[in-house]
Design a protein around this motif. Structure first.
Motif, PDB file in Angstrom:
ATOM      1  N   ASN A 198      17.508  17.075  23.929  1.00  0.00           N
ATOM      2  CA  ASN A 198      16.372  16.869  24.025  1.00  0.00           C
ATOM      3  C   ASN A 198      15.574  17.507  25.001  1.00  0.00           C
ATOM      4  O   ASN A 198      14.608  18.038  25.092  1.00  0.00           O
ATOM      5  N   ALA A 199      16.877  17.116  26.271  1.00  0.00           N
ATOM      6  CA  ALA A 199      16.113  18.073  27.438  1.00  0.00           C
ATOM      7  C   ALA A 199      16.569  19.108  27.297  1.00  0.00           C
ATOM      8  O   ALA A 199      15.837  20.389  28.203  1.00  0.00           O
ATOM      9  N   LYS A 200      16.856  20.023  26.661  1.00  0.00           N
ATOM     10  CA  LYS A 200      17.118  21.393  26.098  1.00  0.00           C
ATOM     11  C   LYS A 200      17.135  22.221  25.145  1.00  0.00           C
ATOM     12  O   LYS A 200      16.886  22.692  25.278  1.00  0.00           O
ATOM     13  N   ASN A 201      15.464  21.383  23.808  1.00  0.00           N
ATOM     14  CA  ASN A 201      15.001  21.926  23.012  1.00  0.00           C
ATOM     15  C   ASN A 201      16.673  21.959  22.301  1.00  0.00           C
ATOM     16  O   ASN A 201      15.580  23.264  21.462  1.00  0.00           O
ATOM     17  N   THR A 202      17.536  21.083  22.161  1.00  0.00           N
ATOM     18  CA  THR A 202      17.802  22.199  21.204  1.00  0.00           C
ATOM     19  C   THR A 202      18.634  21.739  20.387  1.00  0.00           C
ATOM     20  O   THR A 202      19.152  19.940  20.705  1.00  0.00           O
ATOM     21  N   VAL A 203      18.910  21.345  18.819  1.00  0.00           N
ATOM     22  CA  VAL A 203      19.848  20.905  18.097  1.00  0.00           C
ATOM     23  C   VAL A 203      21.582  21.227  17.658  1.00  0.00           C
ATOM     24  O   VAL A 203      21.074  22.517  17.924  1.00  0.00           O
ATOM     25  N   SER A 204      22.583  21.278  17.573  1.00  0.00           N
ATOM     26  CA  SER A 204      23.683  21.793  17.602  1.00  0.00           C
ATOM     27  C   SER A 204      24.656  21.335  15.900  1.00  0.00           C
ATOM     28  O   SER A 204      23.980  20.018  15.449  1.00  0.00           O
TER      29      SER A 204
END
Length: 122
Positions: free
Chosen positions: A74-80
């Motif tokens: 959530n700190a990088k606004n990323t889902v992998s």
């Protein structure tokens, strides 16, 4: 509005691995559950994996359980999506999506990326 951009697709041999990433912008990323779906040529879009807003809950399609792992930062606004032991039947366009509730149903996801192609050769 939430904008989603996927990356990481490509061509890989069966048994190999790929890691897909999706970067979100717009509204607060941590407010949304996230999911991955895929669509193969001539087939309907299907659910792959989902993760709750906090990351505490995950869900997987039976066809990818034990091989794929969804995660978020959530700190990088990323889902992998880490995809291991890939099979030719995993070949599809993979889409990242955002929803206001944790779900495996495509109808619950209001925001979609443009997709990234994954091709697994035999």
């Amino acid at each position: 509005q939430v904008q989603l951009v996927e990356s990481g697709g490509g061509l890989v041999q069966a048994g190999g691995s790929l890691r897909l990433s999706c970067v979100a912008s717009g509204r607060t990323f941590s407010n949304y559950a996230m999911g991955w779906f895929r669509q193969a040529p001539g087939k309907e879009r299907e659910f792959v994996a989902a993760i709750s807003w906090s990351g505490a809950s995950t869900s997987y399609a039976d066809s990818v359980k034990g091989r794929f792992t969804i995660s978020r930062d959530n700190a990088k606004n990323t889902v992998s999506l880490q995809m291991n032991s890939l099979k030719p039947e995993d070949t599809a366009v993979y889409y990242c999506a955002a929803a206001q509730r944790f779900s495996s149903s495509a109808g619950a996801f209001a925001y979609w990326g443009q997709g990234t192609q994954v091709t697994v050769s035999s």
